[in-house]
Motif scaffolding. Structure first.
Motif, PDB file in Angstrom:
ATOM      1  N   PRO A 247       2.291   4.069  12.660  1.00  0.00           N
ATOM      2  CA  PRO A 247       2.878   2.749  12.887  1.00  0.00           C
ATOM      3  C   PRO A 247       1.829   1.652  12.737  1.00  0.00           C
ATOM      4  N   TYR A 248       2.302   0.455  12.443  1.00  0.00           N
ATOM      5  CA  TYR A 248       1.411  -0.703  12.381  1.00  0.00           C
ATOM      6  C   TYR A 248       2.212  -1.960  12.691  1.00  0.00           C
ATOM      7  N   SER A 249       1.501  -3.022  13.012  1.00  0.00           N
ATOM      8  CA  SER A 249       2.133  -4.301  13.307  1.00  0.00           C
ATOM      9  C   SER A 249       2.066  -5.168  12.066  1.00  0.00           C
ATOM     10  N   ALA A 250       3.205  -5.725  11.673  1.00  0.00           N
ATOM     11  CA  ALA A 250       3.259  -6.583  10.483  1.00  0.00           C
ATOM     12  C   ALA A 250       3.673  -7.988  10.875  1.00  0.00           C
ATOM     13  N   ALA A 251       2.878  -8.963  10.491  1.00  0.00           N
ATOM     14  CA  ALA A 251       3.191 -10.380  10.688  1.00  0.00           C
ATOM     15  C   ALA A 251       3.553 -10.689  12.145  1.00  0.00           C
ATOM     16  N   GLY A 252       2.812 -10.108  13.071  1.00  0.00           N
ATOM     17  CA  GLY A 252       3.040 -10.378  14.479  1.00  0.00           C
ATOM     18  C   GLY A 252       4.232  -9.670  15.088  1.00  0.00           C
TER      19      GLY A 252
ATOM     20  N   ILE B 210      -3.305   1.643   6.451  1.00  0.00           N
ATOM     21  CA  ILE B 210      -2.048   1.260   5.804  1.00  0.00           C
ATOM     22  C   ILE B 210      -2.036  -0.232   5.461  1.00  0.00           C
ATOM     23  N   LYS B 211      -2.734  -1.040   6.247  1.00  0.00           N
ATOM     24  CA  LYS B 211      -2.758  -2.490   5.998  1.00  0.00           C
ATOM     25  C   LYS B 211      -3.575  -2.849   4.765  1.00  0.00           C
ATOM     26  N   ASP B 212      -4.385  -1.913   4.266  1.00  0.00           N
ATOM     27  CA  ASP B 212      -5.169  -2.163   3.053  1.00  0.00           C
ATOM     28  C   ASP B 212      -4.352  -1.950   1.780  1.00  0.00           C
ATOM     29  N   LEU B 213      -3.195  -1.295   1.888  1.00  0.00           N
ATOM     30  CA  LEU B 213      -2.318  -1.105   0.730  1.00  0.00           C
ATOM     31  C   LEU B 213      -1.539  -2.381   0.459  1.00  0.00           C
TER      32      LEU B 213
END
Length: 93
Positions: free
Chosen positions: A13-18, A67-70
Motif C-alpha cells: 500500500p501507499y498514500s497518493a496525493a494525501g 512504488i512511488k518511483d514508477l
C-alpha cells in the motif's frame, strides 16, 4: 528467461496525493504492460510492506523498487524503472 514466464508482481500500500494508505494499481499499469508485451503472465499479489514493489520469478525476487518511483499510468515504455524491471525478468534464471 524464456517468454511466457510466470511473474508475480507483489505490491504494498501507499498514500497518493494525501489520500489514505491503500493498495492501488495505477502506478503498476506501465510495468504490467511492459511485461505482458514480452509475453509474460503477470499475477498481482498484495503485500503489507509500505511503498514496495517486488517482481518474483521462480520464487526468487529479481527486482524491487519504491512504488512511488514508477510513473503514474501509461504503457511503461518511457519509464526507466520499467525497462530495468523488464531486463531483470529476462535475466532471471
Amino acid at each position: 528467461m524464456p517468454k511466457k514466464t510466470a511473474v508475480i508482481l507483489r505490491y504494498g500500500p501507499y498514500s497518493a496525493a494525501g489520500l489514505s494508505v491503500e493498495h492501488r494499481t495505477f502506478r503498476l499499469e506501465g510495468l504490467q504492460a511492459v511485461l505482458i508485451k514480452d509475453g509474460h503472465k503477470v499475477t498481482l499479489e498484495k503485500i503489507e510492506d509500505l511503498n514496495l514493489v517486488e517482481l518474483m520469478v521462480n520464487d526468487e525476487i529479481v527486482f524491487h523498487c519504491n512504488i512511488k518511483d514508477l510513473e503514474f499510468g501509461g504503457d511503461g515504455t518511457l519509464d526507466p524503472l520499467c525497462e530495468e524491471a523488464r531486463m531483470a525478468v529476462l535475466n532471471a534464471y
